[in-house]
Every structure is written in structure tokens, then in C-alpha cells.
Design a protein around this motif. Sequence first.
Motif, PDB file in Angstrom:
ATOM      1  N   ASP A 139       0.825  -1.208   0.000  1.00  0.00           N
ATOM      2  CA  ASP A 139       0.000   0.000   0.000  1.00  0.00           C
ATOM      3  C   ASP A 139       0.858   1.256   0.000  1.00  0.00           C
ATOM      4  N   ILE A 140       1.935   1.231   0.849  1.00  0.00           N
ATOM      5  CA  ILE A 140       2.816   2.404   0.928  1.00  0.00           C
ATOM      6  C   ILE A 140       3.497   2.654  -0.406  1.00  0.00           C
ATOM      7  N   ILE A 141       3.961   1.557  -1.033  1.00  0.00           N
ATOM      8  CA  ILE A 141       4.636   1.720  -2.326  1.00  0.00           C
ATOM      9  C   ILE A 141       3.676   2.274  -3.372  1.00  0.00           C
ATOM     10  N   ALA A 142       2.445   1.782  -3.352  1.00  0.00           N
ATOM     11  CA  ALA A 142       1.451   2.292  -4.308  1.00  0.00           C
ATOM     12  C   ALA A 142       1.183   3.777  -4.076  1.00  0.00           C
ATOM     13  N   GLU A 143       1.062   4.159  -2.801  1.00  0.00           N
ATOM     14  CA  GLU A 143       0.835   5.575  -2.499  1.00  0.00           C
ATOM     15  C   GLU A 143       2.037   6.424  -2.912  1.00  0.00           C
ATOM     16  N   GLN A 144       3.281   5.877  -2.648  1.00  0.00           N
ATOM     17  CA  GLN A 144       4.464   6.633  -3.049  1.00  0.00           C
ATOM     18  C   GLN A 144       4.538   6.781  -4.560  1.00  0.00           C
ATOM     19  N   LYS A 145       4.152   5.730  -5.276  1.00  0.00           N
ATOM     20  CA  LYS A 145       4.124   5.847  -6.735  1.00  0.00           C
ATOM     21  C   LYS A 145       3.199   6.980  -7.184  1.00  0.00           C
ATOM     22  N   LYS A 146       2.026   7.008  -6.584  1.00  0.00           N
ATOM     23  CA  LYS A 146       1.067   8.053  -6.959  1.00  0.00           C
ATOM     24  C   LYS A 146       1.607   9.440  -6.622  1.00  0.00           C
ATOM     25  N   VAL A 147       2.204   9.536  -5.398  1.00  0.00           N
ATOM     26  CA  VAL A 147       2.728  10.838  -4.982  1.00  0.00           C
ATOM     27  C   VAL A 147       3.866  11.278  -5.896  1.00  0.00           C
ATOM     28  N   LEU A 148       4.767  10.329  -6.203  1.00  0.00           N
ATOM     29  CA  LEU A 148       5.883  10.669  -7.073  1.00  0.00           C
ATOM     30  C   LEU A 148       5.415  11.073  -8.462  1.00  0.00           C
ATOM     31  N   LEU A 149       4.444  10.315  -8.957  1.00  0.00           N
ATOM     32  CA  LEU A 149       3.923  10.672 -10.288  1.00  0.00           C
ATOM     33  C   LEU A 149       3.270  12.056 -10.278  1.00  0.00           C
ATOM     34  N   GLN A 150       2.570  12.335  -9.187  1.00  0.00           N
ATOM     35  CA  GLN A 150       1.904  13.640  -9.112  1.00  0.00           C
ATOM     36  C   GLN A 150       2.920  14.770  -8.956  1.00  0.00           C
ATOM     37  N   ILE A 151       3.938  14.554  -8.093  1.00  0.00           N
ATOM     38  CA  ILE A 151       4.877  15.646  -7.794  1.00  0.00           C
ATOM     39  C   ILE A 151       5.850  15.868  -8.939  1.00  0.00           C
ATOM     40  N   THR A 152       6.489  14.798  -9.382  1.00  0.00           N
ATOM     41  CA  THR A 152       7.566  14.955 -10.366  1.00  0.00           C
ATOM     42  C   THR A 152       7.098  14.853 -11.799  1.00  0.00           C
ATOM     43  N   GLY A 153       5.927  14.367 -11.997  1.00  0.00           N
ATOM     44  CA  GLY A 153       5.458  14.203 -13.367  1.00  0.00           C
ATOM     45  C   GLY A 153       6.174  13.107 -14.110  1.00  0.00           C
ATOM     46  N   MET A 154       6.777  12.140 -13.355  1.00  0.00           N
ATOM     47  CA  MET A 154       7.475  11.041 -14.006  1.00  0.00           C
ATOM     48  C   MET A 154       6.479  10.056 -14.578  1.00  0.00           C
ATOM     49  N   ASN A 155       6.922   9.408 -15.598  1.00  0.00           N
ATOM     50  CA  ASN A 155       6.083   8.315 -16.095  1.00  0.00           C
ATOM     51  C   ASN A 155       6.358   7.054 -15.270  1.00  0.00           C
ATOM     52  N   VAL A 156       5.675   6.002 -15.607  1.00  0.00           N
ATOM     53  CA  VAL A 156       5.782   4.768 -14.817  1.00  0.00           C
ATOM     54  C   VAL A 156       7.182   4.172 -14.892  1.00  0.00           C
ATOM     55  N   GLN A 157       7.798   4.202 -16.088  1.00  0.00           N
ATOM     56  CA  GLN A 157       9.124   3.610 -16.242  1.00  0.00           C
ATOM     57  C   GLN A 157      10.164   4.349 -15.411  1.00  0.00           C
ATOM     58  N   GLU A 158      10.125   5.679 -15.405  1.00  0.00           N
ATOM     59  CA  GLU A 158      11.087   6.457 -14.624  1.00  0.00           C
ATOM     60  C   GLU A 158      10.903   6.225 -13.133  1.00  0.00           C
ATOM     61  N   ALA A 159       9.641   6.182 -12.682  1.00  0.00           N
ATOM     62  CA  ALA A 159       9.374   5.925 -11.264  1.00  0.00           C
ATOM     63  C   ALA A 159       9.862   4.533 -10.849  1.00  0.00           C
ATOM     64  N   LYS A 160       9.699   3.557 -11.746  1.00  0.00           N
ATOM     65  CA  LYS A 160      10.157   2.208 -11.458  1.00  0.00           C
ATOM     66  C   LYS A 160      11.680   2.179 -11.293  1.00  0.00           C
ATOM     67  N   GLU A 161      12.396   2.865 -12.174  1.00  0.00           N
ATOM     68  CA  GLU A 161      13.847   2.911 -12.072  1.00  0.00           C
ATOM     69  C   GLU A 161      14.299   3.569 -10.771  1.00  0.00           C
ATOM     70  N   LEU A 162      13.576   4.648 -10.349  1.00  0.00           N
ATOM     71  CA  LEU A 162      13.918   5.312  -9.100  1.00  0.00           C
ATOM     72  C   LEU A 162      13.714   4.393  -7.904  1.00  0.00           C
ATOM     73  N   LEU A 163      12.602   3.663  -7.915  1.00  0.00           N
ATOM     74  CA  LEU A 163      12.326   2.743  -6.813  1.00  0.00           C
ATOM     75  C   LEU A 163      13.348   1.607  -6.781  1.00  0.00           C
ATOM     76  N   LEU A 164      13.702   1.109  -7.971  1.00  0.00           N
ATOM     77  CA  LEU A 164      14.699   0.049  -8.015  1.00  0.00           C
ATOM     78  C   LEU A 164      16.040   0.523  -7.469  1.00  0.00           C
ATOM     79  N   GLN A 165      16.406   1.774  -7.795  1.00  0.00           N
ATOM     80  CA  GLN A 165      17.646   2.325  -7.277  1.00  0.00           C
ATOM     81  C   GLN A 165      17.605   2.434  -5.759  1.00  0.00           C
ATOM     82  N   ARG A 166      16.443   2.857  -5.219  1.00  0.00           N
ATOM     83  CA  ARG A 166      16.313   2.975  -3.769  1.00  0.00           C
ATOM     84  C   ARG A 166      16.395   1.604  -3.099  1.00  0.00           C
ATOM     85  N   LEU A 167      15.698   0.629  -3.713  1.00  0.00           N
ATOM     86  CA  LEU A 167      15.760  -0.726  -3.160  1.00  0.00           C
ATOM     87  C   LEU A 167      17.177  -1.286  -3.216  1.00  0.00           C
TER      88      LEU A 167
END
Length: 524
Positions: A139-167
Motif C-alpha cells: 500500500d505504501i509503495i502504491a501511495e508513493q508511486k502516486k505521490v511521485l507521479l503527481q509531484i515529479t510528473g514522471m512516467n511509470v518507467q522512470e518511477a520504477k527505475e527510481l524505486l529500483l535504485q532505492r531498493l
Amino acid sequence: MLINILAVSPILVGGGAAVVSAIATFAVIHSIAVAKQQTLKHKLDRQTEEAKKEAEEILKTARIDASSEFMKRREEFDKECNQVRKELRDQEKRLSKREDANQRQTELFAEKEKEIAVSQNEIQERQKRLSARESALTDIIAEQKKVLLQITGMNVQEAKELLLQRLEDECEHDMNVVIRKKVEEANETAERKSREIISSAIQRFSAEQCCESTVSTVDIPNDDMKGRIIGREGRNIRAFEKATGVDVIVDDTPGVIVVSGFDPVRREVARLTMERLIQDGRIHPTHIEGLVEQTRKDVDQRMLQIGKETATELDVRGLSNKVLGKIGVLKFRSSYGQNALQHSIEVAYLSQVMADELGLDGSMARRAGFLHDIGKAIDHEHDGGHPAIGAEFLRKFNESPVVLNAVAGHHGDIAPDNPYTPLVAAADAISASRPGARRETLERYIKRLRSLEEIGNSFKGVSITYAIQAGREIRVIVNADEIDDNSAEKIARDIANKIENEMTYPGEIKVTLLREVRCVEFAK
């Protein structure tokens, strides 16, 4: 008729005589028969009595034999009964032990079942918590995805790469923590195992130790010999000192002269030469020079023989005579009072024991340990330390690279490239630093013990300090009213650090701190 009667009378008389004779004969025969009958009767009675006595003896003997046989059979029966009883008791004990063991196993199984049940419950609880956490993380990851998409305007692929880097960063951090923990555990295990191996090696090997000196004494038959040794205007003693390279001390001590020199081989040559001169009686410069040369050859031959015997004792094969000769030289060399050859033998055995404990080649470790100090036999002839000199000397005789590295690196001069070099270094340290191996002067020894006690007593709260185990350990007793447990550990560590910083000593010194609480009451 009268004539007939007269004629018959002799006949009657003769017949009567015959009858009387017959009667007499019969009477005699009858009396003889009666006598024989009585004799036979007496004999029969005697035989009957003897038969009765013999029968009684036979019956008595039979009764005794029967009684003995009965007692014997009774003892055998009792013995068999006792044996059977003992076997029955042993079987009862074994059965009782088995019953006890079965009972304990049953109890253990019951405890294990309880523990397994508890563990299963804990695992189930953990699985539930993990499932809940996974759901929460999802749930937290889903919410963070939404927040990141809303704030940064990233697409899904860019957000996925950012999350993978964090992990990846988080996993790397966790991995570093795990690696550090494993390294610490490995260090602790290695230290414990090394202590066990070294302790086992020390316990399995023991050797006599004697201190070497730099002087030798030679007995002389009388003090007149001192004048002959000195010679006219000292020419004999000068020739002797020049030929041998040692100092000869002739003083007022009765019955002896002293041969002094730093080189043990020269000193041994001088001692043997002096003894031969005294026995021979011819003491003059020319004879001295020839005898010194002959003695030097004899000593060289003796050193070669010592090297061969030592190599045979240690089962080290394939060494040339030149190497064996240098091994024999170690017999006459010492380091801090410790004989160099005895030290090499100790290091060889200790290296083999530790190598066997580690599953390595014990013969290779023994060979490297035996040859590690061969440079001490020739270091006075070349510049440099004895490890490098010894390795270079052995290289000329095609010694294996493992042995060369162990010889050159047992003092840390070069990096080890095999596991045998650290083993030889450890065995060298054990042999050199154990109590009593190397000699100190009494003054330095007492000064070191006094310094250890002064360092321990310099800390606040210390009641008294004792230096024990020949200065290898100090025992510090603190006041329990002033020092608590945490402070005691800190004081022990501070004492050890101060000893390291302020003193020079071989090996290591153990600091044992004792904090004792005594409660005293009186019953009145």
C-alpha cells in the motif's frame, strides 16, 4: 596149644603196639589238627577283625569323600547360584538404566515437541506479521508511486527505475551489515580455533631448555701449567689468541682458565685446542697453529655430524652436506641465551603439530620450521637480516618455494604466499616467548616485574598488584566499594594499554583484575 598161644602173643603184642601207635599218631594228628584249627580260627578271627577295621576305614573314607564331594558340589552350586544372581542383578541394572534412558528420551521428546509447537506458533505469528507488513508495504509503495507521479510528473518507467535504485541502496546497506557481522563471527571463530591449535601444539611438545654463555672454562692439572700456557713474555698465549680469535683469561682462580669469545664456534675450537695442548704438553706457537687447524677441521666434521643426526631425528630428507653443516653451526649459536638448534627443533615440531591440526602437510611444515633460522649460522658473514640471508642460501640448493617463503617471511619481512609461513612465524613466536626460553639479566627481570606492579598500583581504586608467571601475567585486586563491574573492565583495559605504551617485553602480558565482595557477620 601153648605153642600157638606163644606164637600168637608176639603178633598180638605187635598189633597192640601198632594200635597204640596208631592211636598215638591219631592223637598227635588230632592235636595238630586242633592246633591248626585253632590257629586257623585265630587267623580267621584276626582277618575278620582286620576286614571289619578295613571296612570301617573304607566306610569312614567313603563318608569323608562323600562329604568332601558334597561340600565341593555345594560350593559349585553356590558359586553358580551367585553367578546367576550377579548376572540377574546386572541385567536388572541394565534394564533399569535402559528404562531410565527411555524415560529421559521420552521426556526430551515431549520437551522437543513442545518447543516445536511453540516454534511453529511463533513462525505462524511471524508469517502473519510479515504478511501484514507486506500488505502495508504494498500500500505504501502504491501511495508513493502516486505521490511521485503527481509531484515529479514522471512516467511509470522512470518511477520504477527510481524505486529500483532505492531498493538497491537499501539492499546494499543490509548486505554490508550482514557481511560485517559474518566477518566478526569469522574472526571470533578463527581466534578461538587458533588458540585451540596453539594450545594443543604447546601441550603436545615439550623440550628442555638451558641458557648458553659466552665463556668456557678449561680445567688444568696445576697452576704451573698457567705459566706454560702464557709462555715466555706471553708468546704462547698471543699465538693462541691470534690463531683462535678468542680471549684467554688467566687469573688467580685455581685449577681453571677461561676462554671468552662472542663466536661460539671459535670458542669451542679454542676450548678443545687448549684441552689437547694441556694433554699433549707441547705448548709453543708452531704446534699451537697446527693443532688449531686440526681442531677446526674436527669441529667442522662434528657440526656436519650434528646436522645429519638432527635431520634424521626430524625425518627431514634431501639436504646437502653444506646445509647440514650450517645446521650443525646452530648448535653453537644462541639468541638471548636460547640455543639456536634447539629452537629450530622446537619450531619444526610445533609447525608440524599445527599443520596436522589444520589438515596441511605436516612434513612440509616441519621442514620449513627446521630451516627457518639457518641464516643465523651465516649472518655474521653477510650483510642483512638472517631471514633474507637464510632464504638466499637455501635458494642455491634448489629448496622449494614454500620453504623459501617461510624462511624469508617468518619475521614479516615479506608477504606470505602460502599457509606454512604464518605457521612457522607462530611456532617461532611460541618457542621464543614462552616463559624460561630466553634469558634476561636478573636486574632487568626484577625491574620489569616492579614496573608492572607500579603500573597496576597507579590506578585509583586498586588495592594491590602482583606480577606472576615470570612476568607474563599481573593480578590486580581492586576495592569493591570504590570500583563497580563496569569500571573494573575499563581499568583492566586501561592497564593493558598503559603496559603496551610504556614497556618493552617479549610475547604478551595477561591482565587479570579481581573485584571481590566479602560480607562478614557474627552470630551471637
